[in-house]
Scaffold this motif. Sequence first.
Motif, short mmCIF file in Angstrom:
data_model
loop_
_atom_site.label_atom_id
_atom_site.label_comp_id
_atom_site.label_asym_id
_atom_site.label_seq_id
_atom_site.Cartn_x
_atom_site.Cartn_y
_atom_site.Cartn_z
N CYS A 8 0.83 -1.19 0.00
CA CYS A 8 0.00 0.00 0.00
C CYS A 8 0.87 1.24 0.00
O CYS A 8 0.67 2.15 -0.79
CB CYS A 8 -0.89 -0.01 1.24
SG CYS A 8 -1.71 1.53 1.51
N HIS A 20 -7.56 1.13 -2.15
CA HIS A 20 -8.35 1.28 -0.94
C HIS A 20 -9.80 1.05 -1.28
O HIS A 20 -10.13 0.76 -2.41
CB HIS A 20 -8.13 2.67 -0.36
CG HIS A 20 -6.72 2.90 0.06
ND1 HIS A 20 -5.87 3.71 -0.60
CD2 HIS A 20 -6.02 2.37 1.07
CE1 HIS A 20 -4.70 3.69 -0.02
NE2 HIS A 20 -4.75 2.89 1.01
N HIS A 105 -5.19 -2.84 7.82
CA HIS A 105 -5.29 -1.38 7.97
C HIS A 105 -5.92 -1.11 9.33
O HIS A 105 -6.99 -0.54 9.44
CB HIS A 105 -6.13 -0.77 6.85
CG HIS A 105 -5.34 -0.42 5.63
ND1 HIS A 105 -4.27 -1.16 5.22
CD2 HIS A 105 -5.45 0.59 4.74
CE1 HIS A 105 -3.76 -0.60 4.12
NE2 HIS A 105 -4.45 0.45 3.81
N HIS A 180 -2.04 1.71 10.68
CA HIS A 180 -0.87 0.83 10.50
C HIS A 180 0.43 1.61 10.36
O HIS A 180 1.49 1.07 10.60
CB HIS A 180 -1.07 -0.11 9.31
CG HIS A 180 -1.44 0.57 8.03
ND1 HIS A 180 -2.67 1.18 7.84
CD2 HIS A 180 -0.76 0.74 6.87
CE1 HIS A 180 -2.71 1.69 6.62
NE2 HIS A 180 -1.57 1.44 6.01
N GLN A 189 -4.14 7.30 8.48
CA GLN A 189 -4.85 7.48 7.21
C GLN A 189 -6.35 7.55 7.49
O GLN A 189 -6.92 6.64 8.07
CB GLN A 189 -4.56 6.31 6.27
CG GLN A 189 -3.08 6.14 5.95
CD GLN A 189 -2.83 5.00 4.98
OE1 GLN A 189 -3.73 4.24 4.63
NE2 GLN A 189 -1.58 4.86 4.56
N TYR A 191 -10.24 7.85 6.08
CA TYR A 191 -11.09 7.55 4.93
C TYR A 191 -12.55 7.85 5.28
O TYR A 191 -13.34 6.94 5.53
CB TYR A 191 -10.99 6.07 4.55
CG TYR A 191 -9.61 5.57 4.24
CD1 TYR A 191 -9.16 5.49 2.92
CD2 TYR A 191 -8.77 5.13 5.24
CE1 TYR A 191 -7.90 5.01 2.62
CE2 TYR A 191 -7.50 4.64 4.95
CZ TYR A 191 -7.08 4.58 3.64
OH TYR A 191 -5.83 4.09 3.36
CU LIG Z 1 -3.76 1.70 2.40
#
Ligand SMILES: [Cu+2]
Length: 249
Positions: A8, A20, A105, A180, A189, A191
């Motif tokens: 990733c 993703h 993740h 992660h 991250q 989302y």
């Molecule tokens: Cu990712």
Amino acid sequence: MRLSTLLCSAAVLVGEVAAHGYVPWIRINGQTIAGWDVNKDPYTTPQPLRVVRGTKQDSGFIADPTSTDITCSIGNQALPPGPISATVAAGGTVDVLWNTWPLGHYGPVLNYMAKCPTSDCSTYKGDSGSPWFKIQQSVYANGEWASDTLAKSNFTYSVKIPSNIAPGAYLLRHENLALHGASNQGGAQFYPVCIQLTVTGGGSLNPSGLSFPGTYKATDPGILFNVYQGDAANQAYVPPGGSVYPGLT
Ligand SMILES: [Cu+2]
């Protein structure tokens, strides 16, 4: 798990759109409703009206929790949302159907709502003031992070709409937070996706108090966090955005 993390990260470094997930469908009362398909909808003319707010041609993550993307997703402040919503009864359930989600993740799944100031959310960005309130969060259970549970549940997550909020137009902000890489500042991250809802029934509660951007800081203990130092339970992980709003039923 480590391998998928490396892949990733590598994909991101070479500028590819990493694999993703996104939310091409939601489901309410057994009815499937089109969400936003990153691979089709941006390329369709005229742009289709969707209950999930569109993103630019990208299903990647947001790294800066103070950016305006954090409200509803990458580029969401540039794409005009459509005058369309999905109707759900207060106390009912919205199933969020991701197209995919990678194992590893690691992180929580966080869910917020904001009441739109008019009966239609399509002119409302939700990026100023403090209109948001947390309605539900999943962190860690049965030895796994909520993100992995989502991935193993047909990439589906069920959000219960509180039964005692006032009826009206709302944004539901559903978010995967991947930790992660979060042991370094800026490595978490985000989302988020926003779903335009019309809530029927309900009660008289009008919660608020959180801001996107605003509520999250890069140094929050739930954002700057090493998932590899034992599991969430042993580390007493505290998700960002605080507790679920008190008094919701
Ligand atoms: Cu990712």
